[in-house]
Design a protein around this motif. Structure first.
Motif, PDB file in Angstrom:
ATOM      1  N   ASP A   1     -13.056  -1.902  -3.904  1.00 20.92           N
ATOM      2  CA  ASP A   1     -12.784  -2.208  -2.503  1.00 20.92           C
ATOM      3  C   ASP A   1     -11.307  -2.004  -2.152  1.00 20.92           C
ATOM      4  O   ASP A   1     -10.926  -2.108  -0.984  1.00 20.92           O
ATOM      5  N   THR A   2     -10.497  -1.715  -3.147  1.00 28.88           N
ATOM      6  CA  THR A   2      -9.076  -1.492  -2.915  1.00 28.88           C
ATOM      7  C   THR A   2      -8.862  -0.287  -2.005  1.00 28.88           C
ATOM      8  O   THR A   2      -9.361   0.801  -2.269  1.00 28.88           O
ATOM      9  N   ALA A   3      -8.144  -0.514  -0.911  1.00 31.51           N
ATOM     10  CA  ALA A   3      -7.913   0.539   0.083  1.00 31.51           C
ATOM     11  C   ALA A   3      -7.029  -0.016   1.193  1.00 31.51           C
ATOM     12  O   ALA A   3      -6.780  -1.226   1.249  1.00 31.51           O
ATOM     13  N   VAL A   4      -6.596   0.872   2.061  1.00 30.52           N
ATOM     14  CA  VAL A   4      -6.012   0.446   3.327  1.00 30.52           C
ATOM     15  C   VAL A   4      -7.162   0.305   4.322  1.00 30.52           C
ATOM     16  O   VAL A   4      -7.969   1.222   4.472  1.00 30.52           O
TER      17      VAL A   4
ATOM     18  N   PHE B   1     -12.806   0.489   8.994  1.00 30.14           N
ATOM     19  CA  PHE B   1     -12.873   1.607   8.071  1.00 30.14           C
ATOM     20  C   PHE B   1     -11.867   1.354   6.950  1.00 30.14           C
ATOM     21  O   PHE B   1     -11.001   0.484   7.081  1.00 30.14           O
ATOM     22  N   ARG B   2     -11.971   2.130   5.883  1.00 32.04           N
ATOM     23  CA  ARG B   2     -10.998   1.996   4.802  1.00 32.04           C
ATOM     24  C   ARG B   2     -10.717   3.363   4.181  1.00 32.04           C
ATOM     25  O   ARG B   2     -11.542   4.271   4.262  1.00 32.04           O
TER      26      ARG B   2
ATOM     27  N   LYS C   1      -8.678   9.728  -1.082  1.00 27.85           N
ATOM     28  CA  LYS C   1     -10.043   9.799  -0.547  1.00 27.85           C
ATOM     29  C   LYS C   1     -10.017   9.845   0.970  1.00 27.85           C
ATOM     30  O   LYS C   1      -9.025   9.479   1.604  1.00 27.85           O
ATOM     31  N   GLU C   2     -11.136  10.267   1.540  1.00 29.73           N
ATOM     32  CA  GLU C   2     -11.256  10.295   2.994  1.00 29.73           C
ATOM     33  C   GLU C   2     -11.504   8.877   3.530  1.00 29.73           C
ATOM     34  O   GLU C   2     -11.987   8.005   2.819  1.00 29.73           O
ATOM     35  N   ARG C   3     -11.173   8.721   4.789  1.00 30.54           N
ATOM     36  CA  ARG C   3     -11.433   7.442   5.445  1.00 30.54           C
ATOM     37  C   ARG C   3     -12.936   7.243   5.546  1.00 30.54           C
ATOM     38  O   ARG C   3     -13.671   8.159   5.934  1.00 30.54           O
ATOM     39  N   GLU C   4     -13.411   6.049   5.202  1.00 27.02           N
ATOM     40  CA  GLU C   4     -14.842   5.798   5.202  1.00 27.02           C
ATOM     41  C   GLU C   4     -15.204   4.566   6.018  1.00 27.02           C
ATOM     42  O   GLU C   4     -14.414   3.627   6.150  1.00 27.02           O
TER      43      GLU C   4
END
Length: 124
Positions: A90-93, A37-38, A43-46
């Motif tokens: 695509d930048t995210a944790v 997930f990211r 934003k919410e986790r997706e």
């Protein structure tokens, strides 16, 4: 105690590639479905991708289909996410997650254990 530890994140230019790993310890990997997930800032986790215990069922978010590949090595208790053609969005944790049943799902709330995440930053 179950632990999931992600690694492999970093900074990459748009169009580049990164490979993430998630090592699982503290319980058997057997019969556990795994997911990636990211979560981007604000934003919410997706859902990104998921894989069944037997490696015969894979699922991807539409936004990453054809660019990301999920795989697992049950002997090494590790799940991977190969990311290609990366985009700034695509930048995210990125988090890996474990579900205590063989069948994966895209639903965040149905996973039982989570890693702490690894940062992926894609520059334009």
């Amino acid at each position: 105690q179950v632990q999931l530890v992600e690694s492999g994140g970093g900074l990459v230019q748009a169009g580049g590639s990164l490979s993430l790993s998630c090592a699982v310890s503290g319980r058997t990997f057997i019969s556990a479905a795994m997911g990636w997930f990211r979560q981007a800032p604000g934003k919410e986790r997706e859902f990104v991708a998921a894989i069944s215990w037997s490696d015969d069922w894979l699922n991807y978010a539409d936004s990453v289909k054809g660019r990301f590949t999920i795989s697992r090595d049950n002997a090494e208790n590790t799940v991977y996410l190969q990311m290609t053609s990366l985009k700034p969005e695509d930048t995210a944790v990125y988090f890996c997650a474990l579900r205590l049943v063989p069948t994966p799902t895209a639903r965040v709330e149905l996973y039982d254990y989570w890693g702490r995440g690894t940062q992926v930053t894609v520059s334009s």
